[in-house]
Write an enzyme that holds these catalytic residues in place. Sequence first.
Site, PDB file in Angstrom:
ATOM      1  N   HIS A 230       0.887  -1.242   0.019  1.00  0.00           N
ATOM      2  CA  HIS A 230       0.083  -0.005  -0.137  1.00  0.00           C
ATOM      3  C   HIS A 230       0.820   1.300  -0.053  1.00  0.00           C
ATOM      4  O   HIS A 230       0.461   2.407  -0.474  1.00  0.00           O
ATOM      5  CB  HIS A 230      -1.112  -0.179   1.253  1.00  0.00           C
ATOM      6  CG  HIS A 230      -0.231   0.345   2.480  1.00  0.00           C
ATOM      7  ND1 HIS A 230       0.202  -0.953   3.175  1.00  0.00           N
ATOM      8  CD2 HIS A 230       0.302   1.118   3.270  1.00  0.00           C
ATOM      9  CE1 HIS A 230       0.839  -0.423   4.285  1.00  0.00           C
ATOM     10  NE2 HIS A 230       0.803   1.070   4.450  1.00  0.00           N
ATOM     11  N   CYS A 660      81.442  21.648 -44.709  1.00  0.00           N
ATOM     12  CA  CYS A 660      81.252  20.574 -45.767  1.00  0.00           C
ATOM     13  C   CYS A 660      81.010  21.448 -47.008  1.00  0.00           C
ATOM     14  O   CYS A 660      81.039  20.448 -48.239  1.00  0.00           O
ATOM     15  CB  CYS A 660      79.878  19.867 -45.208  1.00  0.00           C
ATOM     16  SG  CYS A 660      78.457  21.063 -45.373  1.00  0.00           S
TER      17      CYS A 660
END
Length: 999
Positions: A230, A660
């Site tokens: 309930h 280089c």
Amino acid sequence: MATIMFGSIAAEIPVIKEAIMIAMPKSKHTLHVVQVEAKHMATEIRSERGKLYVAKRFADNAIKAYDSQLKAFDELLKKNSDLQKRLFIGQNSPIKQKKGGACFVRSLSFKQAEERHAKYLKLQEEEHQFLSGAYGDKAYVGSVQGTLDRKVAEKVSFKSPYYKRTCKAVRQVKVLKKAVGSGKVLDQVLEIVAETGVPVTFVGKGANKTLRAQYVRRYGLVIPKIFLCHESGRKVHREMSYWHHKETLQYLCKHGKYGALNENALCKGDSGLLFDQRTAFVKRVTYLPHFIVRGRQEGQLVCATEYLDNVYTIEHYTHKPEEQFFKGWKQVFDKMAPHTFEHDCTIDYNNEQCGELAATICQTLFPVRKLSCNKCRHRIKDLSWEEFKQFILAHLGCCAKLWEEQKNLPGLEKIHSFVVQATSENMIFETSMEIVRLTQNYTSTHMLQIQDINKALMKGSSATQEDLKKASEQLLAMTRWWKNHMTLTNEDALKTFRNKRSSKALINPSLLCDNQLDRNGNFVWGERGRHSKRFFENFFEEVVPSEGYKKYVIRNNPNGFRKLAIDSLIVPMDLARARIALQGESIKREDLTLACVSKQDGNFVYPCCCVTQDDGRPFYSELKSPTKRHLVVGTSGDPKYIDLPATDSDRMYIAKEGYCYLNIFLAMLVNVNEDEAKDFTKMVRDVVVPKLGTWPSMMDVATAVYIMTVFHPETRSAELPRILVDHASQTMHVIDSFGSLSVGYHVLKAGTVNQLIQFASNDLEGEMKHYRVGGDAEQRMRCERALISSIFKPKKMMQILENDPYTLVLGLVSPTVLIHMFRMKHFEKGVELWINKDQSVVKIFLLLEHLTRKIAMNDVLLEQLEMISQQAGRLHEIICDCPKNIHSYRAVKDFLEVKMEAALTNKELANNGFFDINESLGHVSEKNLCKSLREGMARAKLVGKIFCNMAIEKVLKGYGRAFDKESCRRQKRIFKKICECVLHECPNTPRKCTYYNFK
């Protein structure tokens, strides 16, 4: 019968038949001679001593024979010198012990054995002398051979060196796990549930067999509470079956805490409370051992396990509606609380005001008449999105008056604005409809894209993510299309740019002439090889293979490095490893950009551009395998390998870092006439290399090459080594015979000296002619340091003004640097120096001088930096029109571009309310620069003060001759005046002059 006595025993002797008469000389009697048999004789027992004697003699003879054999064997061994040497070493070798306890003889050399034997003999001699008393009562140099400690009562163990204690065996006790029943587990769980109050669910078999319970505190007690039907709004005749849950109820009551409680005290909110017979009223209201509160019927308590016909007459003891509402609201409210905690919450509004706020927000977003009404909820659910927005807008219009009253609540106005904005539509349809009219009936891709974007804008806030995504994609496609068709820039030219590598190799007549080749077809250097030593001895270093090639693999430059393939000279014979040696290490590959091309008069200069594929993508360099002693030339087709000069046939050379580019001049030497080789090499060594230095720009190298071709025109057709372009570090790598392990670089198209000379042209447009071995950031820092160190050095500053005037623009890094340059009149000297050379450079000095005057009038650092940022754009425009062949041009241009972009970005940040972190960085940078300036100023002042002291001393010396030496006051005033004029200071005492003593 005759007898013989043996002690007390008489033995009879039988008479022999044949008797022999024996006459005794003194006896008259006749004796009968009897015959003695063997059985009458005692058994002969040999002596044990004799046996031992015999054995001993045998053993002695055997030992003597053995000793004689050993003696003869020893005599023989003593004659063997090798064996005696080994025996001597074995006698004097020490005995060592291993970790496991095993002993072994550590063999020594013969020399070590002699030293050890001599030491042993010396110790024996010293011991003999000591025992014989040869040492006197005095001190001797040496060491104690034994311990001086006297050992007293100590424990002597009989354990041998091999003793090892046996560990006591650990007895393994197997622990048997105790089996715990489900009842014990349930008790423990319920004990925790009773303490915490959390809900617990008992799941049973079948329908309606599940039981939910919770321990609550009511009336000062801890009572189990069962959740009944309930409470959820469902009313049945019997809430639950007692016999199905009897055992569970017993466990629940077991952990509850009960006390004295009157049945009349039970009221609403007590539904589901479980009591057992420890509570007094249970026996009165039920015959069962347990009672579960359901409610009251006609004043009597009703148990949830009882069956009732009329359930509507029962007053259920559930919670009040407002309590249930607040409970549900509280649960969700706490779960959806913000996760950020910036303060401790306080209660500033009462419950009524909080309820009004919650209702306002709820009815704004979810307008219903009753929240518990299912029809109200379904009505909202069934609305479409457009209908829901219209419904919310209409509801807001109806509640406008209430919203006006609630606007004073903090935060509620933002909610109202958010809801209105989310539900509003795009009401400006005129522009959208005009777009539709213009694009109607057009089916081209671009018109359809515009229509899709217009549709998304028309929807406004109702546009979904899919609509926005589609509109963004269409806008992106249009932007790309527009970018590809722009004519304001030259970016579109790169779409059609092709610079394919030639499939045919270049022909160098010097390498094809039979008179310059030997019988193997190799190039003969002749006098060129002898004079090439000027290159190898000064600018190359020898590679020693015995030291390994690892230290030559990394080829460093100021802004990065490149890996050589020199390590691949060690060739593995395994095929799999040999294939691995053919793989290179790729760098980040750059796409084709404007930096890859060079233009002159609006046309591409293809030799000064990067090589591309057939489809326009850049051609990336591959692995260059190394060779030992070769000069590798040829940029197109297969490379050509030329043996290095054979003066040192077994040596390998590699260019020093920064040199280089000398491989280019070495390749030019191939085409130089033999009688001119000496002049060529001397000019390169004495003139070209000092001008270029290390890491020169490609423009400078091309200019130097041009100068050499003027004196040696035959070198124009010389082939170049392969040149790789690294756009990331703005570097060009001249590849030598050791190849390149790093791959992914762009390749320069220029293949001959004549093509390379085009980089020396001032009219050539492109970035590559300014490339050098070194990066912009490092170059800029070097320029800044050179500028700061030259402010107080006039001669050095004059060199900068003559050779690199753009360096003064880097003074924008600090207002202090600009002010000091202004005070030292460097800007004026720059104007005087360049007024007759280049007017555009003079504009830079004038603008810097004008900017410094404005900065000097302001003392706030942030405002000074803002003034500098504002003038960066103007300086950038001027410097773009200036000559681009100066060393620091690229670094200064990039510096000004960064200043411009930073100023624009900071402006946008300031407009949007964000903090600019560069403000604090500016203070730190200014402190560091001021420190460097103070150090330079201190050095300059020290030198200046020395010269000033010398001048003052000479002046005072002259005054000392003119005036009386006793007038100290006058001399002090003179010294003070000179110091004020020369040193800009007023000393109290003339301490700087040491010629006169004024004390």
